[in-house]
Design a protein around this motif. Sequence first.
Motif, PDB file in Angstrom:
ATOM      1  N   ALA A  94       0.835  -1.205   0.052  1.00 38.28           N
ATOM      2  CA  ALA A  94       0.088   0.041  -0.035  1.00 38.28           C
ATOM      3  C   ALA A  94       0.810   1.302   0.104  1.00 38.28           C
ATOM      4  O   ALA A  94       2.186   1.431  -0.012  1.00 38.28           O
ATOM      5  N   PRO A  95       0.105   2.442  -0.145  1.00 33.00           N
ATOM      6  CA  PRO A  95       1.358   3.696  -0.076  1.00 33.00           C
ATOM      7  C   PRO A  95       1.796   3.774   1.079  1.00 33.00           C
ATOM      8  O   PRO A  95       1.076   3.390   2.111  1.00 33.00           O
ATOM      9  N   LEU A  96       2.915   4.484   1.427  1.00 35.02           N
ATOM     10  CA  LEU A  96       3.454   4.698   2.616  1.00 35.02           C
ATOM     11  C   LEU A  96       2.773   5.500   3.568  1.00 35.02           C
ATOM     12  O   LEU A  96       2.274   6.695   3.079  1.00 35.02           O
ATOM     13  N   THR A  97       2.521   5.278   4.591  1.00 35.02           N
ATOM     14  CA  THR A  97       2.210   6.000   5.801  1.00 35.02           C
ATOM     15  C   THR A  97       3.258   7.098   6.122  1.00 35.02           C
ATOM     16  O   THR A  97       4.381   6.736   5.905  1.00 35.02           O
ATOM     17  N   PRO A  98       3.005   8.394   6.650  1.00 36.46           N
ATOM     18  CA  PRO A  98       4.078   9.234   7.001  1.00 36.46           C
ATOM     19  C   PRO A  98       5.213   8.538   8.025  1.00 36.46           C
ATOM     20  O   PRO A  98       6.296   8.928   7.679  1.00 36.46           O
ATOM     21  N   ARG A  99       4.656   8.026   8.711  1.00 34.72           N
ATOM     22  CA  ARG A  99       5.706   7.152   9.932  1.00 34.72           C
ATOM     23  C   ARG A  99       6.239   6.053   9.076  1.00 34.72           C
ATOM     24  O   ARG A  99       7.758   5.925   9.431  1.00 34.72           O
ATOM     25  N   LEU A 100       5.758   5.454   8.249  1.00 32.95           N
ATOM     26  CA  LEU A 100       6.517   4.302   7.609  1.00 32.95           C
ATOM     27  C   LEU A 100       7.587   4.985   6.531  1.00 32.95           C
ATOM     28  O   LEU A 100       8.686   4.424   6.315  1.00 32.95           O
ATOM     29  N   ALA A 101       6.957   6.086   6.065  1.00 27.35           N
ATOM     30  CA  ALA A 101       8.149   6.720   5.146  1.00 27.35           C
ATOM     31  C   ALA A 101       9.319   7.406   5.897  1.00 27.35           C
ATOM     32  O   ALA A 101      10.321   7.074   5.272  1.00 27.35           O
ATOM     33  N   ARG A 102       9.026   8.030   6.981  1.00 30.26           N
ATOM     34  CA  ARG A 102      10.046   8.274   7.950  1.00 30.26           C
ATOM     35  C   ARG A 102      10.803   7.119   8.188  1.00 30.26           C
ATOM     36  O   ARG A 102      12.247   7.271   8.254  1.00 30.26           O
ATOM     37  N   LEU A 103      10.473   5.948   8.509  1.00 31.11           N
ATOM     38  CA  LEU A 103      11.376   4.766   8.709  1.00 31.11           C
ATOM     39  C   LEU A 103      12.361   4.445   7.847  1.00 31.11           C
ATOM     40  O   LEU A 103      13.389   4.260   7.957  1.00 31.11           O
ATOM     41  N   VAL A 104      11.648   4.306   6.578  1.00 33.40           N
ATOM     42  CA  VAL A 104      12.580   4.172   5.438  1.00 33.40           C
ATOM     43  C   VAL A 104      13.535   4.965   5.215  1.00 33.40           C
ATOM     44  O   VAL A 104      14.851   4.983   4.989  1.00 33.40           O
ATOM     45  N   ASP A 105      13.160   6.435   5.264  1.00 28.09           N
ATOM     46  CA  ASP A 105      14.177   7.515   5.120  1.00 28.09           C
ATOM     47  C   ASP A 105      15.403   7.419   6.166  1.00 28.09           C
ATOM     48  O   ASP A 105      16.582   7.370   5.879  1.00 28.09           O
ATOM     49  N   LEU A 106      14.893   7.162   7.372  1.00 23.39           N
ATOM     50  CA  LEU A 106      15.913   6.832   8.652  1.00 23.39           C
ATOM     51  C   LEU A 106      17.054   5.617   8.115  1.00 23.39           C
ATOM     52  O   LEU A 106      18.049   5.746   8.518  1.00 23.39           O
ATOM     53  N   LEU A 107      16.227   4.631   7.951  1.00 25.95           N
ATOM     54  CA  LEU A 107      17.152   3.277   7.369  1.00 25.95           C
ATOM     55  C   LEU A 107      17.892   3.657   6.255  1.00 25.95           C
ATOM     56  O   LEU A 107      19.187   3.222   6.376  1.00 25.95           O
ATOM     57  N   GLY A 108      17.676   4.457   5.290  1.00 26.91           N
ATOM     58  CA  GLY A 108      18.405   4.858   4.296  1.00 26.91           C
ATOM     59  C   GLY A 108      19.699   5.607   4.650  1.00 26.91           C
ATOM     60  O   GLY A 108      20.757   5.622   4.388  1.00 26.91           O
ATOM     61  N   GLU A 109      19.424   6.483   5.658  1.00 25.39           N
ATOM     62  CA  GLU A 109      20.353   7.367   6.183  1.00 25.39           C
ATOM     63  C   GLU A 109      21.420   6.617   7.109  1.00 25.39           C
ATOM     64  O   GLU A 109      22.593   6.723   6.940  1.00 25.39           O
ATOM     65  N   LEU A 110      20.949   5.435   7.759  1.00 27.39           N
ATOM     66  CA  LEU A 110      21.737   4.939   8.566  1.00 27.39           C
ATOM     67  C   LEU A 110      22.866   3.990   7.549  1.00 27.39           C
ATOM     68  O   LEU A 110      24.056   3.732   7.700  1.00 27.39           O
ATOM     69  N   ALA A 111      22.061   3.438   6.423  1.00 27.58           N
ATOM     70  CA  ALA A 111      22.972   2.711   5.579  1.00 27.58           C
ATOM     71  C   ALA A 111      23.971   3.393   4.886  1.00 27.58           C
ATOM     72  O   ALA A 111      25.143   3.238   4.596  1.00 27.58           O
ATOM     73  N   GLU A 112      23.638   4.982   4.460  1.00 29.55           N
ATOM     74  CA  GLU A 112      24.459   5.881   3.872  1.00 29.55           C
ATOM     75  C   GLU A 112      25.752   6.164   4.942  1.00 29.55           C
ATOM     76  O   GLU A 112      26.772   6.341   4.418  1.00 29.55           O
ATOM     77  N   ALA A 113      25.370   6.071   6.096  1.00 31.95           N
ATOM     78  CA  ALA A 113      26.376   6.402   7.168  1.00 31.95           C
ATOM     79  C   ALA A 113      27.209   5.333   7.595  1.00 31.95           C
ATOM     80  O   ALA A 113      28.365   5.464   8.455  1.00 31.95           O
ATOM     81  N   GLY A 114      27.016   4.200   7.219  1.00 31.28           N
ATOM     82  CA  GLY A 114      27.785   2.867   7.345  1.00 31.28           C
ATOM     83  C   GLY A 114      27.616   2.275   8.680  1.00 31.28           C
ATOM     84  O   GLY A 114      28.180   1.417   8.794  1.00 31.28           O
ATOM     85  N   GLU A 115      26.327   2.764   9.193  1.00 33.16           N
ATOM     86  CA  GLU A 115      25.938   1.936  10.452  1.00 33.16           C
ATOM     87  C   GLU A 115      24.772   0.911  10.249  1.00 33.16           C
ATOM     88  O   GLU A 115      24.655   0.221  11.164  1.00 33.16           O
TER      89      GLU A 115
END
Length: 187
Positions: free
Chosen positions: A39-60
């Motif tokens: 389904a379409p991403l809810t705002p909280r789920l979209a925020r979670l996906v963004d944060l996971l991407g940021e962690l991956a980019e930071a090498g964490e």
Amino acid sequence: MSVVAITSRPHPPGRSDRPGPPRPRPAPTLTITLDLAAAPLTPRLARLVDLLGELAEAGEGVVRLAEPVPVRAVTAVPAPAPADEHPDTLRILAGSRVVRQGDREIPLTRIEFDLLLFLAEHPHRVFTRLQLLGSVWGYEHAVARTVDVHVRRLRAKLGADTPLVTTVYGVGYRLADEARVRVDRFR
């Protein structure tokens, strides 16, 4: 969404059933499985996906796709406004996380978009700063004035001639009664 967390725990004190130095424990692991195609991403789920991407980019952390995602060429064509809609109506396209006013696309940050969407989904209701921190940001450990800064930036981007977010002095914020806002969940 399923979440599995495994934490490393030290041996209890006084336990010496194994000779030699203590064996190193593996680092804590967190595995998150998301079905993003359901389904379409809810705002909280979209925020979670963004944060996971940021962690991956930071090498964490590492983001692994369960199955390869086919890459398609997509041409962005703005969705036309309905003929009976007022030209100043603000359209929030929740599925694509885009905000349009007439033919103009308004660039918003993730938090500004989530804040506007939250207020638009709850018209005529006043929210305190702490309620907004909990509902939009997902935590209440920030300074309450953080909300004020984001509301001020949101107002500046949306223009002064259309007051969308109203301050209720001594309480918090709400969507203005005269605000022309339409939320489209699936675009």
